[in-house]
Scaffold this active site. Structure first.
Site, PDB file in Angstrom:
ATOM      1  CG  HIS A   1       9.646 128.047   2.718  1.00  0.00           C
ATOM      2  ND1 HIS A   1      10.304 127.811   3.898  1.00  0.00           N
ATOM      3  CD2 HIS A   1       8.432 128.575   3.059  1.00  0.00           C
ATOM      4  CE1 HIS A   1       9.531 128.187   4.917  1.00  0.00           C
ATOM      5  NE2 HIS A   1       8.400 128.641   4.442  1.00  0.00           N
TER       6      HIS A   1
ATOM      7  CB  SER B   1       6.775 128.102   7.400  1.00  0.00           C
ATOM      8  OG  SER B   1       7.142 129.387   6.940  1.00  0.00           O
TER       9      SER B   1
ATOM     10  CD  GLU C   1      13.953 126.964   3.909  1.00  0.00           C
ATOM     11  OE1 GLU C   1      12.792 127.370   3.773  1.00  0.00           O
ATOM     12  OE2 GLU C   1      14.245 125.948   4.566  1.00  0.00           O
TER      13      GLU C   1
END
Length: 271
Positions: A238, A114, A208
């Protein structure tokens, strides 16, 4: 401080966890009992540049470290709003330089998820600016690599991504950038010059909101001549990878990571 604990219920899965300090940057070293010698993953956690820590992610990182048979240095980079851009990038450079005093760059692989994936990508660009030798490669799990937040997948996958959203991305980017333009490649690595960089292994979910960040980074880097390996997984949340080994999808993702890491490091280790 050093602690030894089992990462999973397996006699070969014991890990040693040690808190380190690299010139003011806290780093958690997680070393499996059966780790490759003189190799490492340098990990950057997610959390939108404003949340998270190596300790919070340590269990997931330990399980993946055991699967990869590689020690992991997980970096506690500074977070916003207390520390805005480029503090996280500066801390990433400090950690990298400190670790490469012990481990050769060609035996070190970056790993981020991320926002941590975006940070790992930014680190690659910054190392080249500083003329510091590059790592062997990088694993980027659903990287937040474009802080302009204009990708179509924010709208397309708004109903299928329960963990991130355009509103959260907008707030997190504003906190981290603190007025600095999102067009800076060290904030949005998709805007950087990727020529000459080592292999990048990207994994993302097709459902996502950050899907398009991975697709754009893969295209930009491929066009620049980088060896890019992209796997787009179907219908997973995610950062599903960090659930390893509790779901078949996370097992598939980490099995691929293990395979790719072996291609990067095993020839060097055997040399």
């Amino acid at each position: 401080m050093t602690d030894t604990q089992p990462a999973v219920n397996d006699r070969d899965a014991t890990v040693e966890v040690e808190q380190l300090d690299f010139t003011g940057v806290p780093v958690l070293r997680i070393r499996p009992a059966r780790a490759r010698a003189h190799t490492a993953l340098l990990h950057f956690h997610g959390g939108g540049y404003r949340q998270g820590s190596p300790q919070i992610f340590s269990d997931s990182v330990a399980r993946i470290a055991v699967a990869c048979r590689t020690q992991v240095f997980s970096v506690g980079y500074r977070l916003s709003p207390q520390s805005a851009f480029p503090a996280a990038v500066d801390d990433a450079v400090t950690a990298y330089v400190s670790i490469t005093e012990q481990i050769a760059p060609n035996r070190l692989v970056l790993w981020g998820d991320s926002a941590g994936g975006g940070l790992a990508a930014a680190l690659m660009l910054r190392l080249r600016q500083l003329q510091i030798p590059a790592p062997s490669g990088a694993f980027l799990f659903s990287p937040w690599a474009d802080l302009r937040n204009t990708a179509g997948s924010f709208a397309e996958n708004a109903m299928t991504d329960e963990r991130f959203s355009l509103d959260k991305a907008t707030e997190a980017a504003a906190s981290y950038l603190a007025g600095h333009p999102a067009t800076d490649p060290l904030a949005s690595p998709v805007l950087g010059d990727w020529a000459g960089q080592p292999r990048i292994v990207l994994q993302a979910s097709d459902s996502e909101v950050l899907r398009d960040d991975s697709l754009l980074l893969a295209r930009i880097a491929t066009d620049a001549g980088v060896d890019v390996r992209l796997k787009l997984h179907n219908g997973v949340p995610h950062i599903w990878n960090l659930a390893y080994p509790s779901t078949p999808a996370s097992e598939q993702a980490i099995d691929y990571m293990v395979e790719q890491l072996g291609e990067m490091l095993d020839p060097i280790v055997r040399a």
